[in-house]
Design an enzyme around this catalytic site. Structure first.
Site, mmCIF file in Angstrom:
data_model
loop_
_atom_site.group_PDB
_atom_site.id
_atom_site.type_symbol
_atom_site.label_atom_id
_atom_site.label_comp_id
_atom_site.label_asym_id
_atom_site.label_seq_id
_atom_site.Cartn_x
_atom_site.Cartn_y
_atom_site.Cartn_z
ATOM 1 N N LYS A 52 0.522 -1.772 0.076
ATOM 2 C CA LYS A 52 -0.006 0.486 -0.145
ATOM 3 C C LYS A 52 0.889 1.532 0.007
ATOM 4 O O LYS A 52 0.567 2.145 -0.481
ATOM 5 C CB LYS A 52 -0.775 0.081 1.100
ATOM 6 C CG LYS A 52 -2.447 -1.102 1.097
ATOM 7 C CD LYS A 52 -2.703 -0.983 2.570
ATOM 8 C CE LYS A 52 -4.131 -2.727 2.323
ATOM 9 N NZ LYS A 52 -4.060 -3.066 3.074
ATOM 10 N N GLN A 96 -4.019 -1.753 9.514
ATOM 11 C CA GLN A 96 -4.295 -2.475 8.913
ATOM 12 C C GLN A 96 -4.794 -3.971 9.601
ATOM 13 O O GLN A 96 -4.318 -4.130 11.162
ATOM 14 C CB GLN A 96 -2.819 -3.576 8.531
ATOM 15 C CG GLN A 96 -2.557 -4.814 7.774
ATOM 16 C CD GLN A 96 -3.194 -5.276 6.638
ATOM 17 O OE1 GLN A 96 -2.819 -3.859 5.844
ATOM 18 N NE2 GLN A 96 -4.173 -5.932 6.172
ATOM 19 N N ASP A 119 -11.032 2.747 4.386
ATOM 20 C CA ASP A 119 -11.760 1.072 3.971
ATOM 21 C C ASP A 119 -13.631 1.028 3.863
ATOM 22 O O ASP A 119 -13.587 0.616 3.297
ATOM 23 C CB ASP A 119 -10.618 1.041 5.190
ATOM 24 C CG ASP A 119 -9.922 -0.195 5.412
ATOM 25 O OD1 ASP A 119 -9.969 -0.772 4.014
ATOM 26 O OD2 ASP A 119 -8.887 -0.067 6.313
#
Ligand code: NAD
Length: 297
Positions: A52, A96, A119
């Site tokens: 990422k 994460q 997200d």
């Protein structure tokens, strides 16, 4: 001839348009930034986070990274999230998952400022998505929609079957596909681990989206010749190669590919799209936070 849906190519086009969005933001004095937070020593999580960061670098998004000892108290993670919420250089925050057992995942999701929740997991953003007013569409379901769009696969009036009901893939995707909106209007069925006779649903579907995390369990005999198959699954199986494993999907590609109309490979299908849509959400967040108009892909 079966169409093989090339996620790498579609994602690459999206990344290039995102690079233009970053330039527009920079012209207005805004440097978009994504913060990644890793509280894990799991090698797969470490790899995801570093990919990422690399993706950000490629399109010009500044990446901020915080690593927290997995044995540290939960408060350390919550303090970090508070700091990032307050940091004007950070437009998106990605913690994460999974977090260690002593940290409440739901509390982590709720702690992130919904305006930086790239997200799309915060309850406010989930609610907005369900209500048809999405701020951040979760990356994988959004990536699936973009793949269907890129290959002109009509969702309106189509019978779509989603296999899997997780909060990150199955549920949000079902909510997107049923919306009275472009890339929606599908008659959508969600199957799951307690579905009796899965094949009865998949074999008549126009679009099958597999997101169960079960190795190659959907075979060609469960699919129709008109079907588009989107395989979200990423499963590791032992292999006689340098790594000792290879990645395969939830669909048995070998038996499915000759049968269906279109199919995504694993790897190279949905995976690159998920990564691209995280960049999309980050520039969207930056554009909204700073009031700069951009043309999103
Ligand atoms: P999850 O474990 O949270 O959910 C799996 C879902 O599948 C559950 O809802 C369960 O009810 C259903 N299921 C399990 N076994 C089933 C069966 N035999 N028949 C029907 N349904 C069944 O998983 P997740 O986080 O949604 O991920 C699913 C898969 O997608 C995993 O392989 C994951 O690695 C992969 N994934 C890929 C991407 C990507 O970018 N390509 C992103 C997220 C997840």
């Amino acid at each position: 001839m079966t169409t093989v849906i090339d996620g790498n190519s579609v994602a690459s086009d999206i990344r290039s348009e995102i690079t233009d969005c970053v330039e527009t933001l920079e012209d207005s004095g805004v440097n978009p930034g994504l913060a990644t937070v890793l509280m894990s020593d799991d090698p797969a999580s470490e790899t995801y986070v570093s990919m990422k960061q690399q993706d950000c670098e490629e399109v010009g998004i500044e990446s901020h990274h915080v690593e927290i000892d997995p044995d540290a108290p939960a408060a350390e993670l919550f303090d970090t999230i508070d700091d990032l919420n307050d940091d004007p250089a950070v437009d998106g925050i990605l913690v994460q998952l999974p977090v260690p057992d002593h940290v409440d995942k739901r509390e982590v999701i709720r702690a992130i400022d919904p305006a930086k929740d790239v997200d799309g997991f915060h309850p406010e953003n989930v609610g907005r998505l369900v209500a048809g007013d999405a701020r951040f569409k979760p990356c994988t379901p959004h990536g699936v929609q973009k793949l269907l769009e890129a290959y002109d696969i009509e969702t309106e009036g189509a019978d779509a079957v989603i296999v899997g009901r997780s909060d990150i893939v199955g549920k949000p995707l079902a909510n997107l596909l049923i919306q009275k909106a472009p890339l929606g209007n599908a008659t959508t069925t969600v199957c799951h681990s307690r579905t009796d006779d899965l094949a009865a649903y998949t074999e008549t579907a126009d679009i099958v989206i597999a997101a169960a995390g079960v190795t190659e369990f959907i075979g060609g005999s469960m699919l129709s010749e008109d079907a588009t198959v989107i395989d979200v699954g990423i499963n590791r199986v032992d292999a006689d190669n340098e790594k000792g494993y290879q990645l395969v999907g939830d669909v048995d590609y070998e038996s499915a590919e000759p049968v269906v109309d279109a199919i995504t490979p694993v790897p190279g299908g949905v995976g690159p799209m998920t990564r691209a849509m995280l960049l999309y959400n980050t520039v969207k967040g930056a554009s909204e936070a700073h009031g700069v108009d951009i043309e999103l892909p």
